[in-house]
Structures are given as C-alpha cells and as structure tokens.
Design a protein around this motif. Structure first.
Motif, mmCIF file in Angstrom:
data_model
loop_
_atom_site.group_PDB
_atom_site.id
_atom_site.type_symbol
_atom_site.label_atom_id
_atom_site.label_comp_id
_atom_site.label_asym_id
_atom_site.label_seq_id
_atom_site.Cartn_x
_atom_site.Cartn_y
_atom_site.Cartn_z
ATOM 1 N N ASN A 512 -12.660 8.749 -15.167
ATOM 2 C CA ASN A 512 -12.494 7.875 -16.334
ATOM 3 C C ASN A 512 -11.445 6.785 -16.132
ATOM 4 O O ASN A 512 -10.887 6.254 -17.084
ATOM 5 N N TYR A 513 -11.185 6.478 -14.845
ATOM 6 C CA TYR A 513 -10.356 5.328 -14.483
ATOM 7 C C TYR A 513 -11.110 4.533 -13.422
ATOM 8 O O TYR A 513 -11.845 5.108 -12.611
ATOM 9 N N PHE A 514 -10.910 3.241 -13.437
ATOM 10 C CA PHE A 514 -11.493 2.421 -12.380
ATOM 11 C C PHE A 514 -10.715 2.655 -11.089
ATOM 12 O O PHE A 514 -9.487 2.474 -11.050
ATOM 13 N N ALA A 515 -11.411 3.082 -10.046
ATOM 14 C CA ALA A 515 -10.771 3.251 -8.740
ATOM 15 C C ALA A 515 -10.378 1.886 -8.181
ATOM 16 O O ALA A 515 -11.010 0.873 -8.477
ATOM 17 N N ILE A 516 -9.317 1.872 -7.379
ATOM 18 C CA ILE A 516 -8.913 0.633 -6.711
ATOM 19 C C ILE A 516 -8.700 0.913 -5.224
ATOM 20 O O ILE A 516 -8.349 2.037 -4.823
ATOM 21 N N THR A 517 -8.937 -0.119 -4.434
ATOM 22 C CA THR A 517 -8.720 -0.037 -2.992
ATOM 23 C C THR A 517 -7.707 -1.097 -2.587
ATOM 24 O O THR A 517 -7.790 -2.246 -3.035
ATOM 25 N N LYS A 518 -6.752 -0.712 -1.743
ATOM 26 C CA LYS A 518 -5.760 -1.649 -1.236
ATOM 27 C C LYS A 518 -5.767 -1.583 0.287
ATOM 28 O O LYS A 518 -5.719 -0.495 0.870
ATOM 29 N N ASN A 519 -5.824 -2.743 0.907
ATOM 30 C CA ASN A 519 -5.862 -2.822 2.370
ATOM 31 C C ASN A 519 -4.546 -3.361 2.907
ATOM 32 O O ASN A 519 -3.985 -4.323 2.366
ATOM 33 N N TYR A 520 -4.080 -2.729 3.985
ATOM 34 C CA TYR A 520 -2.885 -3.189 4.677
ATOM 35 C C TYR A 520 -3.282 -3.607 6.097
ATOM 36 O O TYR A 520 -3.531 -2.751 6.944
ATOM 37 N N PRO A 521 -3.347 -4.898 6.378
ATOM 38 C CA PRO A 521 -3.673 -5.321 7.740
ATOM 39 C C PRO A 521 -2.501 -5.076 8.681
ATOM 40 O O PRO A 521 -1.361 -4.857 8.244
ATOM 41 N N TYR A 522 -2.775 -5.129 9.962
ATOM 42 C CA TYR A 522 -1.739 -4.881 10.967
ATOM 43 C C TYR A 522 -0.558 -5.836 10.793
ATOM 44 O O TYR A 522 0.604 -5.440 10.937
ATOM 45 N N GLU A 523 -0.855 -7.102 10.463
ATOM 46 C CA GLU A 523 0.207 -8.104 10.349
ATOM 47 C C GLU A 523 1.233 -7.705 9.291
ATOM 48 O O GLU A 523 2.434 -7.915 9.464
ATOM 49 N N GLU A 524 0.765 -7.125 8.189
ATOM 50 C CA GLU A 524 1.688 -6.702 7.137
ATOM 51 C C GLU A 524 2.482 -5.476 7.562
ATOM 52 O O GLU A 524 3.694 -5.389 7.322
ATOM 53 N N LEU A 525 1.822 -4.525 8.206
ATOM 54 C CA LEU A 525 2.512 -3.321 8.659
ATOM 55 C C LEU A 525 3.535 -3.642 9.739
ATOM 56 O O LEU A 525 4.613 -3.030 9.795
ATOM 57 N N ALA A 526 3.189 -4.598 10.606
ATOM 58 C CA ALA A 526 4.069 -4.935 11.729
ATOM 59 C C ALA A 526 5.403 -5.490 11.244
ATOM 60 O O ALA A 526 6.430 -5.345 11.923
ATOM 61 N N LYS A 527 5.409 -6.144 10.078
ATOM 62 C CA LYS A 527 6.644 -6.736 9.555
ATOM 63 C C LYS A 527 7.598 -5.675 9.008
ATOM 64 O O LYS A 527 8.800 -5.900 8.925
ATOM 65 N N ALA A 528 7.041 -4.528 8.615
ATOM 66 C CA ALA A 528 7.861 -3.469 8.033
ATOM 67 C C ALA A 528 8.525 -2.648 9.138
ATOM 68 O O ALA A 528 8.105 -2.676 10.296
ATOM 69 N N ASP A 529 9.551 -1.904 8.763
ATOM 70 C CA ASP A 529 10.259 -1.073 9.727
ATOM 71 C C ASP A 529 9.599 0.302 9.811
ATOM 72 O O ASP A 529 8.771 0.556 10.689
ATOM 73 N N THR A 530 9.952 1.184 8.887
ATOM 74 C CA THR A 530 9.366 2.528 8.906
ATOM 75 C C THR A 530 8.741 2.904 7.563
ATOM 76 O O THR A 530 8.275 4.022 7.400
ATOM 77 N N LEU A 531 8.736 1.962 6.577
ATOM 78 C CA LEU A 531 8.265 2.314 5.247
ATOM 79 C C LEU A 531 7.688 1.096 4.529
ATOM 80 O O LEU A 531 8.254 0.004 4.584
ATOM 81 N N ILE A 532 6.543 1.302 3.858
ATOM 82 C CA ILE A 532 6.036 0.356 2.869
ATOM 83 C C ILE A 532 5.956 1.106 1.546
ATOM 84 O O ILE A 532 5.316 2.162 1.458
ATOM 85 N N TYR A 533 6.628 0.573 0.534
ATOM 86 C CA TYR A 533 6.674 1.228 -0.772
ATOM 87 C C TYR A 533 6.093 0.270 -1.803
ATOM 88 O O TYR A 533 6.634 -0.814 -2.036
ATOM 89 N N LYS A 534 4.986 0.673 -2.437
ATOM 90 C CA LYS A 534 4.365 -0.154 -3.468
ATOM 91 C C LYS A 534 3.799 0.723 -4.573
ATOM 92 O O LYS A 534 3.177 1.752 -4.308
ATOM 93 N N ASP A 535 4.040 0.281 -5.841
ATOM 94 C CA ASP A 535 3.498 0.985 -7.002
ATOM 95 C C ASP A 535 2.177 0.344 -7.425
ATOM 96 O O ASP A 535 2.004 -0.881 -7.323
ATOM 97 N N TYR A 536 1.255 1.170 -7.920
ATOM 98 C CA TYR A 536 -0.039 0.682 -8.402
ATOM 99 C C TYR A 536 -0.365 1.369 -9.720
ATOM 100 O O TYR A 536 0.249 2.383 -10.086
#
Length: 666
Positions: A512-536
């Motif tokens: 009873n909720y709309f599912a969502i998909t979020k994509n993280y490309p390599y370029e975004e991950l490469a900029k981070a150190d050891t953690l990506i933290y995002k709320d949805y």
C-alpha cells in the motif's frame, strides 16, 4: 662469416660438443624430464647462448651452406626454444614464457601447435587480457578439434571477467610480508597460532661446493649449481612480521630423511599439527604430529580415511572449533581432478570417513586449500575450474558442509592473474589474514597480508505524508554480485555493506505504498569515502481511491496537453517503472459549462491523451486505462447562491476541471 638471425638460434650436436665442455642441451633435457623446470630453463638458456635480454643468437661458422645436418640443427633449436618456454611457464615465470612462446608460435612443426595456447595463457598471466583473448581465439580457429579448445573458451571468458572486475576493485588491502619470511624459493601456506607464524618455504639450503649429478642416457653428467636443494619445509617466525630481520627457524619436528613437508594446520589448542608430506615419486599424504610440553613427536600418517597409496591427499585445514579436518584430494568418488573433502575429528583425535563437498563446490578441475569459518559459515578455497582471473582464484561460498551457495569469485585485488591460494584468518570473522600468491614474483609463491574493507549504504526510510519512520518495509540492494535484502524496524533504518564500488540499485517497497528505486552510479560512489547516507520516503495509496494530479491543463476547448502538464504526468513514469506489476486508471473531469454529451466526450479525449503520452514514454498501454467522467463527479460547486441568486463559481469550476489517477491493480 657469422650469420645473424632475427630470433634466437643456435646449433647443437657436433657443433655444441666441439664448443662446450658440458652438453648443455642434454643437461637441460634431463632436468626437463625430471620436472626441475627452473634448472632446465637455466641450461636451455646456456645451450641457446641467451644472456640478458638477447633477441639474437649466432649460427656457427659455415652454416651458410646447406648441409645434411641442417634439419637436425633446426629441430634441436625449435625443441629447445619450446622447452625453454614450457620450463618458464611451469615454474610460473610468465614474462619469460611469453617471450619464448612468441618465437615458438612461428614454428611450422605441428608438435608445437600448443605453443599458441600457452602463449595466450602467458599473456593472460601478464595481464594482457585483450591480446590473450585474440591469441586464444586464434588457437581455437587453428585447432578446432584439440582438447584444449574447451579450456581456451573458458580462458576467453575469464579474460573478459578480469577486464570487468578490474574496473571495480574490491575494498581489500593486500600487502606483501617483508623481511625473511619471503626469502628465496616459494613461501606459502601461512598460519598464525599463539602469536607465531608458521609457513612453508622451499628456500635453498647451501651445501658448500657440492656438485649436482644429473642422470642422462649416456650416464651421469656433473654440473655445478650455486645452492641446493630447494626442499619444502615448515618454518616459524615469531615477532613483528614488518621487521626485516625477523628470525625464521624450521619447525622442531624430526621428519624422515628425504621427506618434504608443507601446509601446516593446527588444532585450536596448538597441540596437534597436520601437514602434507611426500617423497620423490610417492603420493602426497597427510601426516600429523602431537606436542607434549615443548616437544613434537615423530610424525605419523593419518588413517586410511584420508590417505592411500593410490591417490594424493594434501593441504589439510582444521576448523577453529576443532571438529572437522578439510583437505584436497584426487581420490576416487570426486567430480574432477583434486576435490575438497572433509572428515570429522573425534574426541580422541581419530578421524571419521571422508565426505566430498559436492558438485556445488567441486568442478572437473582442481579445488585447493580450503578454509572454513564455523562462525560465519563461509568457505574460502581456490580453484582453476571456474571463470576467474586465470590460474588458481579464491572463491567464497556459504554453507554448513552439506548445503552450499554458489561460489563467488573473491574479485580483484584479492585475486590476481596468477595463482592465489592458502587463505588463513587472523580474526574471528575472517576479515583479516594471510594469503599466498605469485602475483609479484617471477616464479614463486609469496606471503601477503590481507584486510577486507567495506562500503556502507545507509539512511532512514519514512512515510512521505506523516514524516514518521516506516517499519516493515523491504529494502533490496542489487549490484553485479547479487542482491541483499533487509526489512526496516521501528526506527526505519536501512544499512548495507558492500565490498566494492560497483553501480548499485536500491529498491524500497511496502504494501500500500508506491515502491521507489534509487540508482547509484560508479561516479557517485567513487566520490564517497566509506559511506553514503541518504534518507528516503514512500507515498501511501489505497486501491481504487483516486488521487488528483495537480496542474494538468489542456489547450482551450481541446484535449491537447500543455507542455507544463506533460511535466506533471512525468511524475507517474518512475512510479510505473518502480512498480512493474501495478496498473492504473487515468480519469478526466470537466466543469458544467457545455452539454453533458460534449463534456463526457471531451473528458474521454483528455484522459486518453494522458495515457497516450505515458505510452510514448515507454509505459505499456496494457497497464493503463483512460476514462472520462464529464461533469458527473464534481468535487466543488460549479455555482454558488448569492442573495438567493445562482452565481457562477470560477474557483469551484477550476477544481472540477481535473485529472486523477487511481491504482486498479497492485
């Protein structure tokens, strides 16, 4: 006059006998037949007059004239070049092997046709993956019926795998252990117990000016080598391994004369050691020795449950709970060459019957050097029977010694394009330890320290309307390695750990909720150190209950969507993509201006224009219906009463001219 060749060439037979005191080719051939490939390569180079980076050699005087011995000279030359390439490959010196196979592939004699396959294998070991693919493909085209074609096809897939894997290195630190541990010869199978590192080494033992006697058909030939012999033995090092002068000593066990030993494995209390032992031309067997006080007893072979004169048993490993002995063996009842087996270790130290790990783990090729962690239930082993980087690669599987998950390649740089085996952990979870690899060596295994790292993806999932944490939602992370799935708790927290920065897809879903998909490309991950933290957040819906799409407008008296309205409808595209089973209805409404028939027709056309637009954006028509409701379902008054008179209500009519969507199927 001397004739210079473009490639290495030298004459043998009478010319060599006249020129040298020792017939180097005969000595080299003898070493080669006895599988002493390092010595063989040394003497083939002497016979071929190869020094340094020579790319030329000189024919003896008079060879400009064609003589009856020419064919023999060429045959000896080609055979020596090929055997030199083979010797280099078989003692894992792939840079040298590549160089000499590159010459051997030009020979027309069909007995050298496999040179192209091994040339390709050498290119792969030297990380020249694209060139290796070309060479393997040439081998297949030229030798379609050869037994190596199947292996060549697997090697091509492995090269492609390696190219892709090296684009996304795993978060693993690999550092060669310095100092006396990695001395001359091979150094491998490290295991740490009681703050002491035990490892196997074939480091040479100096024997003064002793001469090495080499047997030939004509008798014995005496040659001189700098040091000998290269015998495998178990050594121990105590202290900081980073120290260059760390003391290294042989394990204090009295082994039988002429016995070589390797790959020690200890029971958890350190009182019993198992190891592989063998003598020249005998089968490999597993032996054990028990410790009383500070003294080791004479080693004895373990029982017939493991050993036999008819097959080889090697590379023992004892689980950290002391309950199982794992080993590699080519005994009957397996699935290939060397398989992984295990047997129980009883209370009195005796062994149960050997059990095969099964076809999920074992292949038709070799499985080697098992390591199993009862705490994490993870098995790490090496094999050359699967798609990987080539040679022996580490693979990991999870199971309970009976049922196993499909083994996964441990990736780069845990694996290399050469041989990688003998993992041993130095912590409970198996994230730190040692491996053996010849990745940085021209010939031999060396000991490396490894530590696995991780990248975290985390955040809090909430309800978009209430802004409160959303419990009971399924969150799935998918990348090239597969999928991980968690269910959020009352705090709405989601968290994943991955061991590489490969592209990632996150799917958030709840009934009873709309599912969502979020994509993280390599370029975004490469900029981070050891953690990506995002709320949805997830938006709730109820089946069959319409929801208004604000600001969907049409041209005056027309069903044609305005450009701003298309952007509003774009909101539905990710919802439809992220919820592939969902079906919706697009409904259109009008105010009361005009006849009922006209308004119904106009609203039908306007609803249809919405589904047509979404279809043009790739949403399947079968998942959408359109329906016009005309003026039949107002949500606000079209007219209001002012001083007992009906008066037009533009604000209300504007609310009634609306487009809605509702979910008709989840």
């Amino acid at each position: 006059m001397k004739k210079i060749l473009l490639f290495l060439l030298v004459a043998f037979g009478g010319f060599a006998n006249a020129q040298y005191v020792v017939n180097y080719k005969k000595v080299a051939d003898t070493y080669f037949e006895n599988k002493d490939y390092y010595a063989a390569s040394t003497f083939y180079k002497k016979a071929l007059k190869i020094t340094g980076d020579s790319t030329q050699a000189i024919l003896p005087y008079g060879m400009e004239r064609k003589s009856a011995t020419d064919d023999k000279v060429i045959d000896d030359y080609e055979g020596s070049i090929y055997n030199l390439a083979e010797s280099s490959r078989l003692y894992r010196e792939f840079n040298e092997a590549e160089k000499y196979y590159a010459i051997a592939i030009t020979f027309t004699n069909t007995r050298f046709r496999k040179a192209l396959y091994y040339y390709a294998e050498s290119l792969r070991a030297n990380k020249k993956f694209n060139l290796a693919i070309d060479a393997f493909q040439q081998f297949i085209q030229k030798n379609p019926g050869d037994a190596l074609v199947k292996d060549a096809q697997k090697e091509i897939e492995s090269c492609k795998f390696a190219i892709e894997e090296m684009r996304f290195p795993r978060m693993v630190q690999v550092k060669k252990v310095p100092g006396n541990v990695n001395g001359l010869g091979s150094n491998y199978a490290p295991v740490k117990i009681n703050n002491e590192l035990y490892f196997t080494s074939s480091r040479p033992v100096a024997v003064g000016s002793k001469k090495d006697m080499v047997k030939t058909d004509a008798g014995e030939v005496q040659v001189s080598t700098k040091t000998n012999p290269f015998l495998n033995n178990i050594y121990a090092a105590k202290g900081e391994l980073s120290s260059a002068d760390i003391a290294v000593r042989k394990i204090d066990i009295s082994f039988p004369k002429n016995m070589e030993v390797a790959a020690a494995a200890f029971t958890p209390d350190g009182s019993t050691v198992y190891f592989t032992a063998w003598k020249d031309k005998e089968k490999y067997a597993i032996y054990s020795s028990k410790k009383t006080g500070d003294k080791w007893a004479d080693p004895l072979p373990v029982g017939l449950q493991v050993n036999s004169k008819d097959f080889n048993s090697t590379q023992p490993f004892v689980t950290s709970d002391g309950k199982f002995l794992l080993f590699s063996s080519d005994r009957s009842g397996g699935y290939g060459k060397y398989d992984l087996w295990y047997c129980t270790v009883r209370e009195d130290g005796s062994l149960g019957q050997a059990v095969n790990f099964g076809p999920t783990i074992n292949t038709e090729d070799d499985e080697r050097a098992p390591y199993y962690n009862p705490l994490t239930k993870k098995l790490l082993f090496s094999t050359d029977g699967r798609i990987g980087f080539g040679g022996l690669d580490f693979f990991e599987s999870e199971g309970d010694l009976v049922d196993w998950t499909k083994p996964k390649n441990a990736g780069y740089p845990f694996n290399s394009s050469k041989d990688d085996l003998y993992f041993t952990a130095t912590d409970d979870k198996g994230t730190k330890g040692y491996i053996s690899s010849d990745r940085e060596s021209s010939c031999c295994l060396e000991v490396f320290e490894v530590e696995k790292g991780y990248f975290s993806i985390a955040g809090i999932l909430t309800d978009c309307k209430t802004k409160l944490p959303l419990a009971g939602a399924n969150v799935t992370l998918t990348n090239a390695e597969g999928a991980q799935k968690i269910t959020t708790g009352t705090d709405g927290v989601y968290k994943f750990k991955v061991d590489s920065k490969r592209p990632i897809k996150l799917l958030f879903a709840k009934d009873n909720y709309f599912a969502i998909t979020k994509n993280y490309p390599y370029e975004e991950l490469a900029k981070a150190d050891t953690l990506i933290y995002k709320d949805y957040c997830l938006s709730p819906f109820k089946l069959g209950i319409p929801m208004a799409l604000d600001n969907v407008y049409y041209e005056f008296n027309s069903a044609e969507l305005t450009e701003p309205s298309k952007k509003v409808l774009d909101f539905l595209i990710p919802i439809m993509e992220d919820n592939p089973e969902m079906e919706i209805e697009l409904g259109s409404h009008t105010d009361n201006i005009g006849t009922d028939e006209y308004n119904l027709d106009l609203s039908n056309r306007r609803a249809k224009s919405c589904t047509d637009y979404l279809e043009s954006k790739g949403i399947a028509a079968a998942r959408m219906t359109s329906k016009g409701y005309g003026e039949s379902m107002p949500i606000a008054p079209n007219e209001i009463v002012v001083k007992r008179k009906k008066k037009d209500n533009p604000t209300g009519r504007a609310k009634n001219r609306r487009t809605e969507f509702k979910v008709t199927k989840k």
